[in-house]
Enzyme design. Structure first.
Site, PDB file in Angstrom:
ATOM      1  N   ASN A   7      10.868   4.662  13.631  1.00 35.51           N
ATOM      2  CA  ASN A   7       9.490   4.332  13.262  1.00 35.51           C
ATOM      3  C   ASN A   7       9.395   2.816  13.101  1.00 35.51           C
ATOM      4  OD1 ASN A   7       7.018   3.967  12.055  1.00 35.51           O
ATOM      5  ND2 ASN A   7       7.243   5.659  10.597  1.00 35.51           N
ATOM      6  N   ARG A  70       8.172   7.166  16.964  1.00 34.52           N
ATOM      7  CA  ARG A  70       6.757   7.125  16.609  1.00 34.52           C
ATOM      8  C   ARG A  70       6.133   5.996  17.409  1.00 34.52           C
ATOM      9  NH1 ARG A  70       4.037   3.851  12.093  1.00 34.52           N
ATOM     10  NH2 ARG A  70       1.934   4.695  12.092  1.00 34.52           N
ATOM     11  N   HIS A 159      -2.616   7.742  12.275  1.00 34.95           N
ATOM     12  CA  HIS A 159      -1.995   8.621  11.269  1.00 34.95           C
ATOM     13  C   HIS A 159      -1.998  10.078  11.727  1.00 34.95           C
ATOM     14  CE1 HIS A 159      -3.155   5.742   7.719  1.00 34.95           C
ATOM     15  NE2 HIS A 159      -1.926   5.475   8.132  1.00 34.95           N
ATOM     16  N   LEU A 188      -3.616   8.646   2.133  1.00 32.04           N
ATOM     17  CA  LEU A 188      -3.847   7.420   1.366  1.00 32.04           C
ATOM     18  C   LEU A 188      -2.523   6.739   1.064  1.00 32.04           C
ATOM     19  CD1 LEU A 188      -6.366   8.947  -1.229  1.00 32.04           C
ATOM     20  CD2 LEU A 188      -6.905   7.951   1.013  1.00 32.04           C
ATOM     21  N   ASN A 190      -0.536   2.708   2.162  1.00 30.83           N
ATOM     22  CA  ASN A 190      -0.981   1.327   2.248  1.00 30.83           C
ATOM     23  C   ASN A 190      -2.096   1.238   3.291  1.00 30.83           C
ATOM     24  OD1 ASN A 190      -0.865  -1.190   1.232  1.00 30.83           O
ATOM     25  ND2 ASN A 190       1.071  -1.730   2.189  1.00 30.83           N
ATOM     26  N   ARG A 220      -6.418  -3.944   4.051  1.00 29.10           N
ATOM     27  CA  ARG A 220      -7.467  -3.945   5.084  1.00 29.10           C
ATOM     28  C   ARG A 220      -8.821  -3.635   4.454  1.00 29.10           C
ATOM     29  NH1 ARG A 220      -4.172   0.019   8.376  1.00 29.10           N
ATOM     30  NH2 ARG A 220      -2.549  -1.252   9.336  1.00 29.10           N
ATOM     31  N   GLY A 308       1.519   7.962  -0.095  1.00 32.47           N
ATOM     32  CA  GLY A 308       1.915   7.307  -1.359  1.00 32.47           C
ATOM     33  C   GLY A 308       0.918   7.449  -2.494  1.00 32.47           C
ATOM     34  N   GLU A 362       6.379  12.355   8.023  1.00 27.15           N
ATOM     35  CA  GLU A 362       6.200  12.037   9.438  1.00 27.15           C
ATOM     36  C   GLU A 362       7.514  12.149  10.194  1.00 27.15           C
ATOM     37  OE1 GLU A 362       3.972   8.543   7.963  1.00 27.15           O
ATOM     38  OE2 GLU A 362       2.864   8.707   9.831  1.00 27.15           O
TER      39      GLU A 362
HETATM   40  P1  ADP Z   1       2.771   3.153   3.834  1.00 30.48           P
HETATM   41  O1  ADP Z   1       3.708   4.203   4.390  1.00 30.48           O
HETATM   42  O2  ADP Z   1       1.391   3.164   4.454  1.00 30.48           O
HETATM   43  O3  ADP Z   1       3.340   1.784   3.712  1.00 30.48           O
HETATM   44  P2  ADP Z   1       2.896   4.725   1.377  1.00 30.48           P
HETATM   45  O4  ADP Z   1       2.451   6.051   1.878  1.00 30.48           O
HETATM   46  O5  ADP Z   1       4.309   4.548   0.986  1.00 30.48           O
HETATM   47  O6  ADP Z   1       2.440   3.553   2.339  1.00 30.48           O
HETATM   48  O7  ADP Z   1       1.966   4.370   0.118  1.00 30.48           O
HETATM   49  C1  ADP Z   1       2.031   3.150  -0.544  1.00 30.48           C
HETATM   50  C2  ADP Z   1       1.051   3.180  -1.706  1.00 30.48           C
HETATM   51  O8  ADP Z   1       1.401   4.276  -2.583  1.00 30.48           O
HETATM   52  C3  ADP Z   1       1.059   1.923  -2.580  1.00 30.48           C
HETATM   53  O9  ADP Z   1      -0.261   1.564  -2.909  1.00 30.48           O
HETATM   54  C4  ADP Z   1       1.775   2.393  -3.830  1.00 30.48           C
HETATM   55  O10 ADP Z   1       1.347   1.682  -4.964  1.00 30.48           O
HETATM   56  C5  ADP Z   1       1.350   3.835  -3.918  1.00 30.48           C
HETATM   57  N1  ADP Z   1       2.252   4.619  -4.764  1.00 30.48           N
HETATM   58  C6  ADP Z   1       3.541   4.932  -4.520  1.00 30.48           C
HETATM   59  N2  ADP Z   1       4.061   5.608  -5.578  1.00 30.48           N
HETATM   60  C7  ADP Z   1       3.092   5.691  -6.518  1.00 30.48           C
HETATM   61  C8  ADP Z   1       2.980   6.259  -7.825  1.00 30.48           C
HETATM   62  N3  ADP Z   1       4.012   6.870  -8.391  1.00 30.48           N
HETATM   63  N4  ADP Z   1       1.807   6.158  -8.457  1.00 30.48           N
HETATM   64  C9  ADP Z   1       0.752   5.550  -7.886  1.00 30.48           C
HETATM   65  N5  ADP Z   1       0.784   4.998  -6.673  1.00 30.48           N
HETATM   66  C10 ADP Z   1       1.919   5.065  -5.985  1.00 30.48           C
END
Ligand code: ADP
Length: 377
Positions: A7, A70, A159, A188, A190, A220, A308, A362
């Site tokens: 990925n 991916r 996604h 939801l 980043n 964004r 996340g 994923e």
């Molecule tokens: P990506 O894969 O798009 O980089 P993720 O799915 O890992 O992102 O999500 C990242 C987001 O999840 C960040 O905003 C982070 O603060 C939030 N996050 C991760 N763990 C927690 C938690 N325990 N409580 C609240 N938010 C969280």
């Protein structure tokens, strides 16, 4: 089957070795700062060499059967995972202009593996593919047709691997046949996007021509009046400056000074007005989209949170669902706070539709799709 899942982000490469029969993760890791100098790998090809070196021990015990990549953009051509050959690699490369940060990295990774292990089957799994079922009234922008014909300007959506995986899990949890399942799925992380699922298929999604459209995300902006871009250009900002501003310096980061949801919630609870506003703007935008997609699917049977923030932030889920009173959707405050790693219902028994939290994976989805393609070929 033993599958290496790759990925690639614009400057990172995540990898996992998955055994698809046991669903075990035999190895995983992350290489960051690719192409940023200071001794790290110069590009994704070099990063792949590093991965191969790290995996040597794991792979002598049990070698790989396949590699699953991916790939962010599949354009209009790729509507499902494909076995990679030279022609497919070139076709992915031709899509580089549509995903200039991501597809070139994918192509370098594919070529590095071809050079290292020429006989190993490789499969591309596209982030856009699940949205192949969008009807034209959902993917068309109301602009001259020449923009579509000359430049491929339309809604593609992203996604997709996550939305598809989570949709399947949610239908299974509720015991509803997938082809009769209507839902609104919120990924939801980043990056963030919402998908309208009807009969198990994507019929609308909030990311568009690029991942910039739609919800308020970590860095964004999501939706804004397109005139703002023209206005800023007339004020003397360059296209690159606007691009960086909207993709890397906007969203939660612009509003709260931070793109980490945990830190924003903590700051808001401590009385920080900017953090509070960021939560309000993001949850308000998302709630409006949920209402719209509930209508788009002809009445959803579930609202599903993942990634996340969707999986972990009980506070953000509550802020969103609190705005859905008109739909009769109600969270169970206790269930919403429980932290588990399997799919679960977090709404009350009298909620108009169930609200679910479904962890996404994923890498598992890519490993399974890769194994299926290789077995069938
Ligand atoms: P990506 O894969 O798009 O980089 P993720 O799915 O890992 O992102 O999500 C990242 C987001 O999840 C960040 O905003 C982070 O603060 C939030 N996050 C991760 N763990 C927690 C938690 N325990 N409580 C609240 N938010 C969280």
């Amino acid at each position: 089957m033993r599958v290496l899942v790759i990925n690639s982000g614009s400057s990172s490469l995540k990898y996992q070795v998955r055994d698809t029969d046991s669903n075990e993760i035999a190895a995983n890791g992350l290489i960051e700062r690719i192409g940023e100098g200071s001794g790290g790998p110069a590009d994704h090809g070099e990063a792949m060499e590093d991965v191969a070196a790290v995996l040597e021990g794991v792979l002598t015990q049990k070698p790989l059967d396949a590699v699953g990549h991916r790939v962010v953009h599949g354009g209009e051509r790729f509507s499902e995972p494909v076995l990679i050959n030279n022609e497919i690699t070139r076709a992915i490369e031709r899509l580089n202009p549509l995903a200039p940060l991501h597809n070139p990295a994918n192509v370098l990774g594919i070529r590095a593996i071809t050079a290292k292990w020429p006989d190993l089957p490789q499969v591309a799994v596209f982030d856009t593919a699940f949205h192949r079922t969008l009807p034209e009234h959902a993917w068309r922008y109301a602009v001259p047709d020449s923009l579509y014909r000359q430049y491929g300007i339309r809604r593609y959506g992203f996604h997709g691997t996550s939305h598809e995986f989570v949709t399947g899990r949610a239908a299974a949890l509720l015991g509803v046949p997938l082809d009769g399942f209507n839902a609104v799925v919120a990924h939801l992380g980043n990056g963030a996007s919402l998908t309208a699922v009807q009969g198990g298929a994507s019929i609308d999604t909030s990311m568009g021509f690029t991942p910039l459209e739609g919800l308020v995300m970590g860095t964004r902006s999501g939706d804004l009046d397109p005139s703002i871009l023209i206005y800023l250009q007339r004020q003397g900002l360059s296209a690159d400056e606007i691009d960086t501003m909207l993709n890397r310096e906007s969203g939660l980061k612009a509003l709260a000074g931070n793109n980490d949801m945990r830190a924003i919630v903590d700051a808001a609870e401590a009385g920080d007005r900017h953090a509070r506003l960021a939560l309000d703007v993001a949850s308000y935008r998302l709630a409006k989209y949920i209402g719209g997609y509930h209508v788009a699917v002809g009445g959803a049977q579930a609202l599903v949170f993942t990634a996340g923030i969707g999986e972990n932030s009980a506070v953000f889920r509550a802020l969103v669902v609190d705005r859905l009173g008109a739909l009769g959707v109600k969270l169970d405050a206790g269930a919403n706070l429980v932290r588990v790693t399997s799919p679960r219902v977090v709404s009350t028994a009298d909620s108009a539709i169930p609200v679910l939290v479904v962890p996404t994976d994923e890498e598992q989805a890519i490993a399974e799709a890769t194994a299926a393609i290789v077995l069938a070929s």
